[in-house]
Design a protein around this motif. Structure first.
Motif, PDB file in Angstrom:
ATOM      1  N   ASP A  43       0.844  -1.233  -0.075  1.00  0.00           N
ATOM      2  CA  ASP A  43      -0.062  -0.109  -0.065  1.00  0.00           C
ATOM      3  C   ASP A  43       0.806   1.233   0.012  1.00  0.00           C
ATOM      4  O   ASP A  43       0.463   2.315  -0.556  1.00  0.00           O
ATOM      5  N   THR A  44       1.999   1.154   0.742  1.00  0.00           N
ATOM      6  CA  THR A  44       2.920   2.186   0.795  1.00  0.00           C
ATOM      7  C   THR A  44       3.528   2.741  -0.842  1.00  0.00           C
ATOM      8  O   THR A  44       3.567   3.681  -0.937  1.00  0.00           O
ATOM      9  N   HIS A  45       3.622   1.601  -1.573  1.00  0.00           N
ATOM     10  CA  HIS A  45       3.944   1.952  -2.768  1.00  0.00           C
ATOM     11  C   HIS A  45       3.017   2.218  -3.716  1.00  0.00           C
ATOM     12  O   HIS A  45       3.489   3.043  -4.516  1.00  0.00           O
ATOM     13  N   ALA A  46       1.925   1.591  -3.557  1.00  0.00           N
ATOM     14  CA  ALA A  46       0.537   2.190  -4.281  1.00  0.00           C
ATOM     15  C   ALA A  46       0.440   3.527  -4.295  1.00  0.00           C
ATOM     16  O   ALA A  46      -0.065   4.355  -5.308  1.00  0.00           O
ATOM     17  N   VAL A  47       0.536   4.084  -2.963  1.00  0.00           N
ATOM     18  CA  VAL A  47       0.207   5.715  -2.759  1.00  0.00           C
ATOM     19  C   VAL A  47       1.216   6.422  -3.699  1.00  0.00           C
ATOM     20  O   VAL A  47       1.008   7.667  -3.599  1.00  0.00           O
ATOM     21  N   GLU A  48       2.609   5.995  -3.637  1.00  0.00           N
ATOM     22  CA  GLU A  48       3.459   6.873  -4.343  1.00  0.00           C
ATOM     23  C   GLU A  48       3.742   6.254  -5.859  1.00  0.00           C
ATOM     24  O   GLU A  48       4.666   6.867  -6.509  1.00  0.00           O
ATOM     25  N   ASP A  49       2.828   5.215  -6.143  1.00  0.00           N
ATOM     26  CA  ASP A  49       2.967   4.812  -7.619  1.00  0.00           C
ATOM     27  C   ASP A  49       4.266   4.350  -7.908  1.00  0.00           C
ATOM     28  O   ASP A  49       4.692   4.644  -8.822  1.00  0.00           O
ATOM     29  N   SER A  50       4.665   3.373  -7.121  1.00  0.00           N
ATOM     30  CA  SER A  50       6.067   2.732  -7.310  1.00  0.00           C
ATOM     31  C   SER A  50       5.998   1.268  -7.180  1.00  0.00           C
ATOM     32  O   SER A  50       6.959   0.931  -6.806  1.00  0.00           O
ATOM     33  N   TYR A  51       4.890   0.651  -7.391  1.00  0.00           N
ATOM     34  CA  TYR A  51       4.639  -0.648  -7.389  1.00  0.00           C
ATOM     35  C   TYR A  51       4.825  -1.304  -8.721  1.00  0.00           C
ATOM     36  O   TYR A  51       4.819  -0.607  -9.645  1.00  0.00           O
ATOM     37  N   LEU A  52       4.439  -2.791  -8.725  1.00  0.00           N
ATOM     38  CA  LEU A  52       4.404  -3.501  -9.774  1.00  0.00           C
ATOM     39  C   LEU A  52       3.475  -3.062 -11.016  1.00  0.00           C
ATOM     40  O   LEU A  52       3.691  -2.773 -12.111  1.00  0.00           O
ATOM     41  N   SER A  53       2.232  -2.922 -10.343  1.00  0.00           N
ATOM     42  CA  SER A  53       1.233  -2.199 -11.264  1.00  0.00           C
ATOM     43  C   SER A  53       1.088  -0.725 -10.967  1.00  0.00           C
ATOM     44  O   SER A  53       1.235  -0.182 -10.017  1.00  0.00           O
ATOM     45  N   ARG A  54       0.728  -0.126 -11.795  1.00  0.00           N
ATOM     46  CA  ARG A  54       0.671   1.537 -11.818  1.00  0.00           C
ATOM     47  C   ARG A  54      -0.731   1.787 -11.347  1.00  0.00           C
ATOM     48  O   ARG A  54      -1.658   1.320 -11.519  1.00  0.00           O
ATOM     49  N   SER A  55      -0.335   2.920 -10.438  1.00  0.00           N
ATOM     50  CA  SER A  55      -1.759   3.454  -9.731  1.00  0.00           C
ATOM     51  C   SER A  55      -2.462   4.514 -10.474  1.00  0.00           C
ATOM     52  O   SER A  55      -1.587   5.152 -11.252  1.00  0.00           O
ATOM     53  N   ALA A  56      -3.629   4.925 -10.461  1.00  0.00           N
ATOM     54  CA  ALA A  56      -4.458   5.847 -10.798  1.00  0.00           C
ATOM     55  C   ALA A  56      -5.157   6.546  -9.822  1.00  0.00           C
ATOM     56  O   ALA A  56      -5.432   6.259  -8.623  1.00  0.00           O
ATOM     57  N   LEU A  57      -5.099   7.917 -10.189  1.00  0.00           N
ATOM     58  CA  LEU A  57      -5.777   9.095  -9.085  1.00  0.00           C
ATOM     59  C   LEU A  57      -7.016   9.488  -9.931  1.00  0.00           C
ATOM     60  O   LEU A  57      -7.305   9.438 -11.090  1.00  0.00           O
ATOM     61  N   PRO A  58      -8.013   9.706  -8.772  1.00  0.00           N
ATOM     62  CA  PRO A  58      -7.972   9.510  -7.493  1.00  0.00           C
ATOM     63  C   PRO A  58      -8.163   8.127  -6.939  1.00  0.00           C
ATOM     64  O   PRO A  58      -8.607   7.307  -7.744  1.00  0.00           O
ATOM     65  N   MET A  59      -7.497   7.562  -5.642  1.00  0.00           N
ATOM     66  CA  MET A  59      -7.565   6.481  -5.391  1.00  0.00           C
ATOM     67  C   MET A  59      -7.985   6.461  -3.816  1.00  0.00           C
ATOM     68  O   MET A  59      -7.621   7.272  -3.187  1.00  0.00           O
ATOM     69  N   ILE A  60      -8.712   5.173  -3.675  1.00  0.00           N
ATOM     70  CA  ILE A  60      -8.884   4.753  -1.986  1.00  0.00           C
ATOM     71  C   ILE A  60      -7.908   3.510  -1.940  1.00  0.00           C
ATOM     72  O   ILE A  60      -8.003   2.523  -2.573  1.00  0.00           O
ATOM     73  N   PRO A  61      -6.684   3.638  -1.182  1.00  0.00           N
ATOM     74  CA  PRO A  61      -5.964   2.461  -1.068  1.00  0.00           C
ATOM     75  C   PRO A  61      -6.423   1.264  -0.342  1.00  0.00           C
ATOM     76  O   PRO A  61      -7.548   1.404   0.101  1.00  0.00           O
ATOM     77  N   GLY A  62      -5.844   0.359  -0.206  1.00  0.00           N
ATOM     78  CA  GLY A  62      -6.295  -0.937   0.537  1.00  0.00           C
ATOM     79  C   GLY A  62      -6.682  -2.117  -0.207  1.00  0.00           C
ATOM     80  O   GLY A  62      -7.855  -1.920  -0.988  1.00  0.00           O
ATOM     81  N   GLY A  63      -6.119  -3.181  -0.416  1.00  0.00           N
ATOM     82  CA  GLY A  63      -6.437  -4.388  -0.988  1.00  0.00           C
ATOM     83  C   GLY A  63      -6.932  -5.675  -0.246  1.00  0.00           C
ATOM     84  O   GLY A  63      -7.199  -6.693  -1.031  1.00  0.00           O
ATOM     85  N   GLU A  64      -7.567  -5.423   0.817  1.00  0.00           N
ATOM     86  CA  GLU A  64      -7.971  -6.481   1.708  1.00  0.00           C
ATOM     87  C   GLU A  64      -8.944  -5.931   2.700  1.00  0.00           C
ATOM     88  O   GLU A  64      -8.615  -4.984   3.378  1.00  0.00           O
ATOM     89  N   VAL A  65     -10.066  -6.462   2.902  1.00  0.00           N
ATOM     90  CA  VAL A  65     -11.043  -6.166   3.667  1.00  0.00           C
ATOM     91  C   VAL A  65     -11.723  -7.258   4.157  1.00  0.00           C
ATOM     92  O   VAL A  65     -11.791  -8.481   3.787  1.00  0.00           O
ATOM     93  N   VAL A  66     -12.497  -7.063   5.612  1.00  0.00           N
ATOM     94  CA  VAL A  66     -13.255  -8.172   6.177  1.00  0.00           C
ATOM     95  C   VAL A  66     -14.583  -7.072   6.425  1.00  0.00           C
ATOM     96  O   VAL A  66     -14.404  -5.896   6.757  1.00  0.00           O
ATOM     97  N   GLY A  67     -15.800  -7.711   6.330  1.00  0.00           N
ATOM     98  CA  GLY A  67     -16.879  -7.101   6.428  1.00  0.00           C
ATOM     99  C   GLY A  67     -18.388  -7.882   6.127  1.00  0.00           C
ATOM    100  O   GLY A  67     -17.936  -9.180   6.092  1.00  0.00           O
TER     101      GLY A  67
END
Length: 318
Positions: A43-67
């Protein structure tokens, strides 16, 4: 709904809590009232757009949820479009897994990315055979703490943990590591060899990059495998040349969990096995700090500063 909204790339300072519209129903997707969201280093990479897949703005981070789904099912899920740091999100139906009451929110979040990653590192790409020596870097973290335990369950030989503080090394030992050493890159190859009773090691699970990658590769025995699955140092290792691999019959293998998602037998089946192991007490996910949604930025700061252990969780009710 409340959500962490990112409108510019950067560090933890770009994580801002705002009101945004609720997600809408879509065919093939589930709406989830999120009780808790997981925080991953990715997630820290995603919000600075430095991860394996490119991020797009605007974004809500977070790849895992319980609910809870609209029909009341309690599920854990991968958020395939990000969107986890929010009170509601939308996920693919096939990525939602029903949870038993015996598994807590934090435990479930520890399994859906980090548990599955640890399982595949050992089984799918590392192919750790019974009796083989194994190095687990960042052994007090979310993935590492599970990998140490799974290595014991799967029959690995000598399990060598690395961690940055004495307290983290003690945790790794309590989880089943045979020995724990300082994670600092300088002299790491020699410490790993010494920890393996003077022999090179068979498998290394590496997520730091830079000099730690280089030292880990140098510590491999013939037919050894270095599995790389992260870039926490944000440093690039030296290039690996064919002669380095051929000269000692070594292998370097990369792993990214998203390549396993959707492949037969690589998502729901290992997740079912992990949940069973938690249910019968063989596997104990380490749930670290639980932060209010309002303090998502602090969670990222702590994670990047290596102040954390285990799984980090955002409580969306606060």
């Amino acid at each position: 709904m409340r959500a962490i909204h990112v409108t510019e790339f950067g560090g933890p300072e770009v994580l801002r809590l705002v009101e945004v519209p609720d997600p809408r129903p879509e065919p093939g997707r589930l709406l989830i009232d999120v009780s808790a969201a997981g925080v991953n280093y990715a997630d820290t990479h995603a919000v600075e757009d430095s991860y394996l897949s490119r991020s797009a703005l605007p974004m809500i981070p977070g790849g895992e949820v319980v609910g809870r789904t609209e029909d009341g099912r309690r599920v854990v899920a991968l958020a395939d479009r990000y969107g986890g740091y929010a009170e509601m999100t939308s996920v693919r139906e096939d990525l939602a897994i029903d949870l038993p009451d015996s598994v807590s929110d934090g435990e479930a979040l520890a399994l859906i990315v980090q548990g599955l990653t640890a399982w595949h590192l050992l089984r799918t790409v590392g192919r750790v055979a019974p009796g083989e020596s194994l190095v687990v870097h960042a052994a007090a973290g979310g993935t590492g703490s599970l990998a140490v335990q799974l290595a014991r369950i799967f029959g690995a030989g000598r399990v060598i943990a690395t961690a940055s503080t004495p307290q983290k090394r003690d945790l790794a030992l309590s989880l089943g590591a045979d020995v724990a050493v300082d994670a600092d890159a300088e002299g790491l190859k020699d410490r790993l060899t010494e920890a393996n009773e003077g022999k090179k090691v068979d498998v290394v699970l590496e997520m730091t990059g830079g000099p730690v990658f280089d030292e880990s590769l140098a510590a491999l025995a013939p037919f050894g495998r270095l599995v790389t699955y992260g870039m926490a140092s944000r440093q690039t290792p030296r290039p690996v040349h064919a002669a380095q691999l051929m000269g000692r019959s070594r292998a370097v293998v990369g792993f990214w969990l998203m390549h396993a998602v959707g492949r037969p037998g690589m998502y729901r089946e290992p997740m079912s096995e992990l949940l069973e192991m938690v249910g019968d007490g063989r596997l104990k996910p380490q749930v670290g700090c639980v932060y209010p949604l309002t303090e998502a930025a602090r969670a990222h700061e702590d994670l990047r500063a290596r102040r954390t252990v285990g799984k980090l969780v955002l409580d969306t009710s606060r």
